[in-house]
Design a protein around this motif. Structure first.
Motif: not given
Length: 455
Positions: A225-230, A269-284
């Motif tokens: 809801k905060d826009g972290v994930f697509s 693989l390309i999408e997976g590497r991009k997706l991890l940036m969203q999870y990094e923001r979430y965890y942090k």
């Protein structure tokens, strides 16, 4: 309307570079178990692995942990699986919370670099001939019998002629290309999603444990809801401790990936590497203890959970799981719950996953049998399969596909192939009692085998 692509005829003479008793395609956990067990039975073995290391997803793919080796009362992946785990523990290759337990039903973190060396040592000690950066590209067949496997490496294209061939590719490439029937995905061909596994540093796991937040997925909807994930993916297996401050990530699903299609894998693989940036923001931002986390690496292999299931002389089914099935030709037993990840981010698909995960599981001390017939592809006489592509329905594939399950089927295929090669016979004409006897001798868990001379 699809435009027909131009075609050429490609023809050349190639050398027969290897003539072993047994050729194994794929050096993941199933391939390693098959190769070591066959070599120890006296067979001459050649294994081809496409990556720069042995181990498949547990090493090159950075899958962060072993699923359960046992049912809480019995060590089911006994034999090669027990040896791998014991050596890994001795080398300091498991997570800091790991406690040796002969009947472990716990998840155990993997230090991939140490596991690579354990596999190297075990294969070398067993006398297995293997090469890395070597890809299976085709097979030659005659009347249901493979006559040659075609491989490509830096030195060029060459053939391998063997008595018996074992498919440990995970995707069933060798068996499918030889003409074995197969199924793929659900009734509509929809496959489980993939995950690009990862390695993270600077995590304070103690702070996380003390936070009181019950699960790493607890704040996903808030973050969405905060826009972290697509998009909102409600299923988050999580980041598990590998060492004191390093975590192995099984986070993020790439939906719609087909592991038998290189274009699909590339996009994933390309999408997976991009997706991890969203999870990094979430965890942090949302989970205590992860504020300073840093991405160290992603797997060189996409974490593929499901592709082909080769149809064999028996299809292991959900009913067998529910009934804790016992078979006369049993070559092992396993117990992992049915784990079929949601095929889309939709809430309904997540509920289907959760229903299976919550309901299709066994109690302490319970397991289901795996018959030898699941390793024997229909229509082929000198081929065995091991690993996640054995003959099961989709439910059981969701259980047996994990690393300890691959050790079980791999070592059985290796022993059976050695017996077939030794007797110059087909994979169907060997004595199952002899297979079981030799498996018991190497430590396999076969409590239901009625074999003379064994306890």
């Amino acid at each position: 309307m699809n435009e027909e692509k131009p075609r050429i005829v490609f023809h050349r003479e190639i050398p027969v570079r290897y003539e072993p008793d047994i050729f194994i395609a794929g050096g993941g956990p199933a391939g390693i178990a098959a190769a070591i067990s066959a070599a120890r039975e006296g067979a001459k073995v050649f294994l081809a692995e496409g990556q720069g290391c042995l181990g498949g997803l547990g090493t090159a793919g950075l899958v962060p942990a072993f699923m359960q080796f046992g049912d809480g009362a019995n060590f089911l992946a006994a034999g090669i699986g027990y040896e791998v785990l014991s050596r890994l523990r001795s080398a300091g290759g498991t997570d800091p919370n790991d406690r040796p337990d002969a009947s472990t039903d716990k998840i155990i973190g993997i230090k991939a670099e140490i596991l690579k060396r354990v596999y190297d040592e075990m294969m070398t000690e067993a006398g297995v001939d293997f090469t890395l950066h070597t890809t299976l590209i085709g097979v030659e067949t005659n009347n249901g019998c493979i006559t040659a496997a075609i491989c490509a490496a830096k030195s060029g294209i060459y053939a391998v002629r063997a008595k018996i061939y074992i498919d440990c590719t995970g995707d069933g490439d060798l068996a499918a290309w030889a003409g074995a029937p197969f199924e793929k995905g659900d009734e509509k061909g929809v496959l489980q999603p993939g995950t690009l596994c990862s390695l993270w540093a600077n995590i304070d796991f103690d702070k996380w444990k003390k936070s009181g937040i019950s699960h790493q997925a607890a704040r996903l909807e808030e973050a969405y809801k905060d826009g972290v994930f697509s998009y909102l993916d409600r299923h988050l297996p999580g980041i598990w401790p590998i060492s004191e401050n390093i975590g192995g990530g099984n986070v993020g699903h790439v939906f719609g990936v087909d592991g038998t299609d290189e274009k699909s894998l590339t996009n994933a693989l390309i999408e997976g590497r991009k997706l991890l940036m969203q999870y990094e923001r979430y965890y942090k931002q949302y989970l205590p203890g992860f504020e300073k986390m840093e991405l160290v690496a992603t797997g060189s292999l996409m974490g593929i959970r499901e592709t082909r299931r080769i149809i064999g002389d028996y299809i292991l089914s959900l009913d067998d799981f529910r009934n804790r099935a016992v078979f006369d030709d049993e070559i092992g037993r396993y117990c992992f719950p049915v784990d079929i990840h949601p095929s889309s981010p939709d809430a309904d698909d997540y509920e289907k996953y959760k229903h299976g995960w919550d309901n299709y599981r066994l109690e302490r001390g319970e397991s289901y049998g795996i018959p030898f017939r699941c390793l024997v592809p229909q229509g082929l006489s000198n081929v065995l399969v091991a690993g996640r592509c054995i003959s099961t329905d989709r439910y059981l594939q969701g259980s047996v596909r994990v690393i300890p399950g691959c050790y079980i089927t791999g070592q059985a295929a290796g022993v059976a192939a050695a017996i077939a090669a030794e007797n110059n016979t087909t994979t169907r004409d060997i004595s199952i009692k002899e297979v079981q006897k030799r498996l018991i001798k190497i430590g396999a868990y076969l409590p239901n085998a009625k074999v003379e001379g064994t306890k």
